[in-house]
Design an enzyme around this catalytic site. Structure first.
Site, PDB file in Angstrom:
ATOM      1  N   LYS A  47      -8.728  -3.551 -16.236  1.00 27.03           N
ATOM      2  CA  LYS A  47      -7.285  -3.361 -16.301  1.00 27.03           C
ATOM      3  C   LYS A  47      -6.687  -4.399 -17.229  1.00 27.03           C
ATOM      4  O   LYS A  47      -7.317  -5.444 -17.381  1.00 27.03           O
ATOM      5  CB  LYS A  47      -6.623  -3.443 -14.926  1.00 27.03           C
ATOM      6  N   TYR A  49      -1.105  -4.938 -10.349  1.00 30.09           N
ATOM      7  CA  TYR A  49      -1.654  -4.780  -8.994  1.00 30.09           C
ATOM      8  C   TYR A  49      -0.595  -4.242  -8.034  1.00 30.09           C
ATOM      9  O   TYR A  49      -0.900  -3.471  -7.132  1.00 30.09           O
ATOM     10  CB  TYR A  49      -2.196  -6.115  -8.476  1.00 30.09           C
TER      11      TYR A  49
HETATM   12  P1  NDP Z   1     -11.418 -14.275 -21.175  1.00 27.45           P
HETATM   13  O1  NDP Z   1     -10.532 -14.757 -22.238  1.00 27.45           O
HETATM   14  O2  NDP Z   1     -12.013 -15.263 -20.247  1.00 27.45           O
HETATM   15  O3  NDP Z   1     -12.620 -13.428 -21.783  1.00 27.45           O
HETATM   16  C1  NDP Z   1     -12.392 -12.433 -22.730  1.00 27.45           C
HETATM   17  C2  NDP Z   1     -13.635 -12.279 -23.594  1.00 27.45           C
HETATM   18  O4  NDP Z   1     -13.380 -11.199 -24.494  1.00 27.45           O
HETATM   19  C3  NDP Z   1     -13.923 -13.477 -24.475  1.00 27.45           C
HETATM   20  O5  NDP Z   1     -14.702 -14.450 -23.845  1.00 27.45           O
HETATM   21  C4  NDP Z   1     -14.652 -12.840 -25.643  1.00 27.45           C
HETATM   22  O6  NDP Z   1     -16.019 -12.640 -25.262  1.00 27.45           O
HETATM   23  C5  NDP Z   1     -14.011 -11.449 -25.727  1.00 27.45           C
HETATM   24  N1  NDP Z   1     -13.057 -11.396 -26.850  1.00 27.45           N
HETATM   25  C6  NDP Z   1     -13.242 -10.681 -27.973  1.00 27.45           C
HETATM   26  N2  NDP Z   1     -12.239 -10.862 -28.826  1.00 27.45           N
HETATM   27  C7  NDP Z   1     -11.399 -11.717 -28.258  1.00 27.45           C
HETATM   28  C8  NDP Z   1     -10.163 -12.289 -28.682  1.00 27.45           C
HETATM   29  N3  NDP Z   1      -9.602 -12.002 -29.891  1.00 27.45           N
HETATM   30  N4  NDP Z   1      -9.539 -13.139 -27.849  1.00 27.45           N
HETATM   31  C9  NDP Z   1     -10.065 -13.434 -26.652  1.00 27.45           C
HETATM   32  N5  NDP Z   1     -11.231 -12.906 -26.195  1.00 27.45           N
HETATM   33  C10 NDP Z   1     -11.910 -12.061 -27.002  1.00 27.45           C
HETATM   34  O7  NDP Z   1     -10.572 -13.178 -20.365  1.00 27.45           O
HETATM   35  P2  NDP Z   1     -10.805 -12.618 -18.906  1.00 27.45           P
HETATM   36  O8  NDP Z   1     -12.244 -12.566 -18.612  1.00 27.45           O
HETATM   37  O9  NDP Z   1      -9.921 -13.315 -17.964  1.00 27.45           O
HETATM   38  O10 NDP Z   1     -10.213 -11.132 -19.056  1.00 27.45           O
HETATM   39  C11 NDP Z   1     -10.921 -10.106 -19.713  1.00 27.45           C
HETATM   40  C12 NDP Z   1     -10.460  -8.749 -19.181  1.00 27.45           C
HETATM   41  O11 NDP Z   1     -10.735  -8.681 -17.794  1.00 27.45           O
HETATM   42  C13 NDP Z   1      -8.970  -8.463 -19.319  1.00 27.45           C
HETATM   43  O12 NDP Z   1      -8.756  -7.093 -19.517  1.00 27.45           O
HETATM   44  C14 NDP Z   1      -8.414  -8.873 -17.967  1.00 27.45           C
HETATM   45  O13 NDP Z   1      -7.192  -8.235 -17.639  1.00 27.45           O
HETATM   46  C15 NDP Z   1      -9.536  -8.436 -17.068  1.00 27.45           C
HETATM   47  N6  NDP Z   1      -9.587  -9.190 -15.819  1.00 27.45           N
HETATM   48  C16 NDP Z   1      -9.648  -8.502 -14.660  1.00 27.45           C
HETATM   49  C17 NDP Z   1      -9.673  -9.157 -13.459  1.00 27.45           C
HETATM   50  C18 NDP Z   1      -9.770  -8.390 -12.195  1.00 27.45           C
HETATM   51  O14 NDP Z   1      -9.666  -8.998 -11.146  1.00 27.45           O
HETATM   52  N7  NDP Z   1      -9.980  -7.080 -12.246  1.00 27.45           N
HETATM   53  C19 NDP Z   1      -9.638 -10.610 -13.388  1.00 27.45           C
HETATM   54  C20 NDP Z   1      -9.631 -11.260 -14.685  1.00 27.45           C
HETATM   55  C21 NDP Z   1      -9.598 -10.551 -15.859  1.00 27.45           C
HETATM   56  P3  NDP Z   1     -17.207 -13.097 -26.246  1.00 27.45           P
HETATM   57  O15 NDP Z   1     -16.964 -14.545 -26.530  1.00 27.45           O
HETATM   58  O16 NDP Z   1     -18.429 -12.844 -25.459  1.00 27.45           O
HETATM   59  O17 NDP Z   1     -17.089 -12.255 -27.459  1.00 27.45           O
END
Ligand code: NDP
Length: 405
Positions: free
Chosen positions: A161, A249
């Protein structure tokens, strides 16, 4: 064995110490009396299979293989560790823009480095039979493209999401999955969480009488200095602010608690100047449902709250926290007083349940409870909330989602 081969001490160390060499324990073991006729081998040996208290996972080769896309905080701290609790799911591939990190994660999870992809070669996953599904855990700006590429590569998709930036992107994702004859599910974990499911059941059973009001408040303090907090205040990456990220949510919650769709929304916003990039901080809204029920929702990036409340003519139910990772609590208030509902929290976490829900649907050729259409409905409603903020007017949202054509 010849006499000369015989060990100096014919008993094992344990047997020698406990004074028994025949395989039948006859003395006391660590101070406890042991039955004379107990047939417990005193040597270290294998023993029969114990009674299994949890269903074991199915054969690894038959489990649904997932490629995890985006190795950020949610993927690494919640989703990937939860695979250990699943029965039908395993991780077989990674997609990351950071090869070095991906190799380190691959080592942690025993993933073949051959199965590491980047954002430019995801279509090559089509060749890999070990990848059945793709779990997209990147910022929302990338969900649509990564989902469509994955569907076209013949993979099922789990997408985090908010589903995408806008309804057009959602529609394109749904169409791509349909054309490929593959499933598309949104990672709405709360719909697989036992306290939320119990609340839904009690409301449907009429325990609260006629429901009149729902309150949802979902907020947290976003730290814009962290990698995960940085993109969340850039509309071009996040699609929106607190509403898209955490308010969603409450939008979801009001809908699944009531089992009804809102038909009109009225909303307001308040954003102090500092610290929120080009997105909103506080948003409040009110939904009107055809039945007359009202749902009042709020969200922010500058406060901490996580609760759902449902008020009926015969009782009140509160989930607090409602959608956290752990520690949910469900409280009921009625003519007998206020009490916490005891819910069995043994068994897999909501993350594992969500994963296995898709995997079971893939294995059995079924459907999912939170398909792309569910994600698109929330995106459309959130867009209507923004429209009401802009115009200051109520916005109709009575497009009959979920009703038979
Ligand atoms: P993070 O910033 O921690 O991780 C995002 C990852 O996406 C990065 O580590 C990177 O992975 C990749 N990425 C690729 N391009 C970009 C960019 N331009 N900027 C930032 N990241 C990029 O975010 P979250 O893990 O918190 O969130 C990711 C997704 O998960 C979102 O959609 C968020 O809403 C969702 N989420 C859902 C939750 C839930 O409870 N259902 C809880 C937290 C998040 P890499 O370095 O490997 O390329």
């Amino acid at each position: 064995m010849t006499d000369t081969d015989k060990p100096m001490f014919p008993l094992s160390r344990r047997g020698f110490l406990y004074g028994a060499g025949s395989g039948v324990v006859s003395a006391t073991l660590a101070g406890r009396a042991v039955a004379q006729d107990a047939q417990v081998p005193i040597e270290p040996v294998g023993r029969p299979m114990p009674e299994l208290r949890a269903e074991p996972p199915i054969d690894p080769e038959r489990r649904v293989g997932y490629a995890i896309v985006g190795l950020g905080q949610y993927a690494l701290n919640q989703i990937m560790p939860s695979f250990g609790e699943t029965r039908y799911s395993r991780i077989t591939a990674l997609v990351s823009g950071d090869r070095e990190k991906a190799e380190e994660v691959a080592r942690m999870y025993g993933i073949d480095p051959e199965n590491i992809y980047n954002y430019d070669n995801m279509e090559e996953m089509a060749q890999k039979e070990a990848i059945d599904a793709v779990y997209i855990i990147t910022p929302p700006a990338f969900h649509a493209e990564q989902s469509i590429v994955s569907s076209r590569a013949g993979k099922h998709v789990m997408c985090e999401k908010p589903m995408a930036m806008d309804a057009q992107e959602c529609r394109a994702m749904i169409d791509a999955a349909e054309e490929a004859n593959r499933l598309l599910m949104i990672g709405y974990r709360s719909q697989y969480e036992p306290h939320n499911l119990e609340a839904i059941e009690r409301i449907r059973n009429g325990e609260l009488g006629d429901v009149r009001i729902v309150h949802t408040e979902n907020s947290y303090i976003n730290d814009p200095e962290t990698p995960a907090g940085e993109w969340r205040i850039q509309r071009s990456l996040a699609g929106g602010g607190s509403l898209y990220d955490i308010g969603i949510y409450g939008v979801q919650g009001a809908r699944y608690l009531l089992g009804e769709e809102p038909i009109e929304v009225m909303a307001q916003e308040h954003t102090p100047e500092e610290g929120f990039g080009d997105v909103e901080d506080v948003v409040t809204w009110q939904f009107r449902f055809a039945s007359g029920v009202r749902a009042v929702g709020s969200t922010s990036f500058s406060t901490e709250a996580n609760r759902f409340g449902v008020s009926g003519t015969e009782g009140y139910l509160e989930l607090q926290p409602a959608t956290d990772y752990y520690g949910h609590r469900l409280t009921l208030r009625d003519e007998d007083g206020t009490r916490e509902v005891d819910i069995d929290t043994q068994g897999p976490s909501q993350f594992a349940r969500q994963l296995d829900h898709l995997s079971e649907a893939i294995l059995n050729g079924g459907t999912v409870a939170t398909p792309g259409e569910e994600g698109m409905q929330d995106i459309r409603i959130m867009q209507a909330i923004y429209e009401s903020v802009r115009t200051g007017q109520p916005v109709p949202i009575d497009w009959a989602y979920g009703e038979a054509d």
